[in-house]
Design a protein around this motif. Structure first.
Motif, mmCIF file in Angstrom:
data_model
loop_
_atom_site.group_PDB
_atom_site.id
_atom_site.type_symbol
_atom_site.label_atom_id
_atom_site.label_comp_id
_atom_site.label_asym_id
_atom_site.label_seq_id
_atom_site.Cartn_x
_atom_site.Cartn_y
_atom_site.Cartn_z
ATOM 1 N N GLY A 24 1.682 5.520 19.935
ATOM 2 C CA GLY A 24 1.786 5.299 21.377
ATOM 3 C C GLY A 24 0.924 6.242 22.178
ATOM 4 O O GLY A 24 0.202 7.082 21.639
ATOM 5 N N GLY A 25 0.992 6.088 23.486
ATOM 6 C CA GLY A 25 0.269 6.973 24.382
ATOM 7 C C GLY A 25 -1.233 6.893 24.254
ATOM 8 O O GLY A 25 -1.938 7.883 24.489
ATOM 9 N N GLY A 26 -1.758 5.744 23.857
ATOM 10 C CA GLY A 26 -3.199 5.583 23.731
ATOM 11 C C GLY A 26 -3.737 5.857 22.342
ATOM 12 O O GLY A 26 -4.946 5.722 22.111
ATOM 13 N N ALA A 27 -2.892 6.246 21.388
ATOM 14 C CA ALA A 27 -3.352 6.455 20.017
ATOM 15 C C ALA A 27 -3.745 5.109 19.398
ATOM 16 O O ALA A 27 -3.273 4.052 19.833
ATOM 17 N N PRO A 28 -4.611 5.113 18.381
ATOM 18 C CA PRO A 28 -4.932 3.849 17.691
ATOM 19 C C PRO A 28 -3.667 3.172 17.184
ATOM 20 O O PRO A 28 -2.709 3.838 16.787
ATOM 21 N N ILE A 29 -3.665 1.851 17.201
ATOM 22 C CA ILE A 29 -2.511 1.098 16.724
ATOM 23 C C ILE A 29 -2.298 1.398 15.240
ATOM 24 O O ILE A 29 -3.222 1.288 14.438
ATOM 25 N N VAL A 30 -1.089 1.799 14.908
ATOM 26 C CA VAL A 30 -0.770 2.238 13.547
ATOM 27 C C VAL A 30 -0.311 1.052 12.706
ATOM 28 O O VAL A 30 0.527 0.258 13.142
ATOM 29 N N VAL A 31 -0.851 0.951 11.499
ATOM 30 C CA VAL A 31 -0.500 -0.138 10.588
ATOM 31 C C VAL A 31 0.495 0.382 9.558
ATOM 32 O O VAL A 31 0.276 1.420 8.935
ATOM 33 N N GLN A 32 1.567 -0.336 9.393
ATOM 34 C CA GLN A 32 2.583 0.062 8.421
ATOM 35 C C GLN A 32 3.084 -1.129 7.627
ATOM 36 O O GLN A 32 2.814 -2.297 7.959
ATOM 37 N N THR A 33 3.814 -0.854 6.560
ATOM 38 C CA THR A 33 4.437 -1.890 5.755
ATOM 39 C C THR A 33 5.672 -1.292 5.099
ATOM 40 O O THR A 33 6.086 -0.188 5.451
ATOM 41 N N MET A 34 6.259 -2.018 4.147
ATOM 42 C CA MET A 34 7.500 -1.574 3.529
ATOM 43 C C MET A 34 7.457 -1.809 2.022
ATOM 44 O O MET A 34 6.913 -2.827 1.565
ATOM 45 N N THR A 35 8.002 -0.894 1.265
ATOM 46 C CA THR A 35 8.075 -1.082 -0.181
ATOM 47 C C THR A 35 9.088 -2.167 -0.527
ATOM 48 O O THR A 35 10.019 -2.433 0.228
ATOM 49 N N ASN A 36 8.890 -2.791 -1.702
ATOM 50 C CA ASN A 36 9.891 -3.756 -2.168
ATOM 51 C C ASN A 36 10.397 -3.417 -3.562
ATOM 52 O O ASN A 36 11.100 -4.208 -4.191
ATOM 53 N N THR A 37 10.043 -2.233 -4.055
ATOM 54 C CA THR A 37 10.594 -1.757 -5.324
ATOM 55 C C THR A 37 11.986 -1.177 -5.084
ATOM 56 O O THR A 37 12.274 -0.701 -3.980
ATOM 57 N N PRO A 38 12.855 -1.174 -6.080
ATOM 58 C CA PRO A 38 14.150 -0.507 -5.909
ATOM 59 C C PRO A 38 13.909 0.985 -5.648
ATOM 60 O O PRO A 38 13.198 1.643 -6.414
ATOM 61 N N THR A 39 14.475 1.521 -4.596
ATOM 62 C CA THR A 39 14.197 2.904 -4.227
ATOM 63 C C THR A 39 14.657 3.886 -5.301
ATOM 64 O O THR A 39 14.072 4.964 -5.465
ATOM 65 N N HIS A 40 15.683 3.506 -6.056
ATOM 66 C CA HIS A 40 16.127 4.416 -7.109
ATOM 67 C C HIS A 40 15.124 4.485 -8.264
ATOM 68 O O HIS A 40 15.179 5.397 -9.087
ATOM 69 N N ASP A 41 14.197 3.518 -8.319
ATOM 70 C CA ASP A 41 13.119 3.566 -9.313
ATOM 71 C C ASP A 41 11.999 4.411 -8.711
ATOM 72 O O ASP A 41 11.066 3.889 -8.091
ATOM 73 N N VAL A 42 12.094 5.691 -8.889
ATOM 74 C CA VAL A 42 11.205 6.632 -8.206
ATOM 75 C C VAL A 42 9.741 6.401 -8.568
ATOM 76 O O VAL A 42 8.871 6.336 -7.685
ATOM 77 N N GLU A 43 9.451 6.263 -9.853
ATOM 78 C CA GLU A 43 8.054 6.146 -10.274
ATOM 79 C C GLU A 43 7.417 4.874 -9.727
ATOM 80 O O GLU A 43 6.280 4.897 -9.237
ATOM 81 N N ALA A 44 8.138 3.763 -9.787
ATOM 82 C CA ALA A 44 7.593 2.499 -9.281
ATOM 83 C C ALA A 44 7.377 2.563 -7.776
ATOM 84 O O ALA A 44 6.370 2.066 -7.246
ATOM 85 N N THR A 45 8.306 3.206 -7.070
ATOM 86 C CA THR A 45 8.196 3.285 -5.616
ATOM 87 C C THR A 45 7.061 4.207 -5.192
ATOM 88 O O THR A 45 6.287 3.879 -4.278
#
Length: 357
Positions: A24-45
């Motif tokens: 915000g505040g004039g910063a470049p628009i930030v691109v994000q996404t979300m993981t779909n691995t099980p979070t408890h699978d640390v290495e895969a995530t």
């Protein structure tokens, strides 16, 4: 990431920090996404986060949906190359734990986080840790107290209710999202919200669908908001591998001339004037070869040797195919004629001659 100058747009939001990323505040628009691995699978995530970061994700959201996920999240945070947003639903205690674990931001949903007192406890934790919050309202989980309102108004009312609580507590380090799967509702809600608050906005069409319809819906929605200063960070929600979301996000931003990442390929739709030149196949081949380039430049694949260079005169490089050969051109100016079998290699000789990478 190599970027070029982009169009300025109105600044309508204040700025917050999500980790070391300004939003915000004039910063470049930030691109994000979300993981779909099980979070408890640390290495895969962790591996997926690295893959997403390499593909252009500047923030990554990770589901913290239970004690096993929270345990995994604690191990993931210090290994992540980008700031992580903890995605919280139902159990506010997961938000408290994720904040203690080092999340750069916690996402809560007003429709299922529970009472306002629980929401206040999450704010207090964010204040204690100095981290951001996303107040994420979805059309499918609006607080019951607002169900009597039209959908867009209900989204806005639910978000503003939580915004008021946060600001009464002196907490301003938050962004807001108002998402719907119906494009007109999503657009209306974000426009209405902006009339009442300068909080940074996270934009997206939720449950947009598979790649083609999801990309179209997202482009239709973001194109009505981003150029007018409404929206500071985006996620393209596709029923695909999350890696597929990032090129779509950058293509939309590039088409709006708001951010550029990598080359741009333009191609004519093909017609009988191509005299057998495979425009579709060549365009796909060129696009695939350019996938790993970081510099922003435009390459044109045109099917008509007569009109091609003129129609793509603004392209940095291009090819116009003919019956048995093709013309390699730059900025609309013909450079040389080559046999059809040599077109692809000749085109990339010119691109690499200029040191493009």
């Amino acid at each position: 990431m190599t970027e070029t100058a982009v169009k300025e747009r109105p600044v309508t939001s204040r700025q917050i920090m999500v980790g070391d990323v300004p939003v915000g505040g004039g910063a470049p628009i930030v691109v994000q996404t979300m993981t779909n691995t099980p979070t408890h699978d640390v290495e895969a995530t962790v591996q997926q986060i690295y893959d997403l970061s390499a593909a252009g994700a500047e923030l990554v959201r990770v589901s913290v949906n239970g004690s096993k996920a929270l345990k995994g999240f604690r191990e993931i945070v210090p290994r992540s190359p980008v700031p992580l947003i903890a995605d919280i639903h139902f159990d506010y205690r997961m938000a408290l734990g994720a904040a203690d674990a080092g999340a750069a931001c916690v996402r809560i949903n007003p429709g299922n986080i529970g009472s306002d007192d629980r929401f206040r406890k999450v704010i207090e934790k964010c204040q204690e840790k100095g981290i951001a919050m996303r107040i994420g309202v979805n059309s499918g989980s609006v607080e019951k107290r607002f169900w009597h309102l039209p959908k867009a108004e209900a989204l806005v009312a639910s978000a503003l209710h939580k915004v008021q609580i946060a600001e009464e507590m002196g907490f301003y380090n938050f962004k807001v999202s108002l998402k719907a799967s119906h494009v007109p509702v999503m657009v209306e809600a974000n426009k209405k919200f902006r009339e009442h608050s300068d909080a940074p906005l996270h934009l997206g069409v939720t449950e947009a669908g598979t790649k083609l319809p999801g990309a179209i819906k997202s482009a239709a929605a973001l194109g009505q908001l981003l150029p007018y200063g409404i929206g500071d960070t985006i996620r393209i929600s596709l029923a695909e591998d999350p890696l597929e979301e990032l090129p779509v996000a950058y293509q939309i931003l590039s088409a709006l001339e708001l951010r550029h990442r990598g080359p741009n390929v333009i191609a004519c739709p093909s017609c009988a004037r191509t005299l057998g030149f495979d425009v579709i196949g060549m365009a796909a081949k060129v696009e695939e070869r350019l996938r790993n380039y970081e510099d922003h430049f435009t390459v044109a694949v045109m099917g008509c040797i007569v009109n091609g260079p003129g129609e793509a005169r603004d392209a940095d490089y291009g090819v116009a195919g003919g019956k048995d050969d093709g013309v390699i051109f730059a900025k609309g100016r013909p450079l040389r004629k080559v046999h059809r079998d040599e077109i692809f290699d000749a085109l990339f000789e010119e691109i690499e001659k200029d040191g493009r990478k």
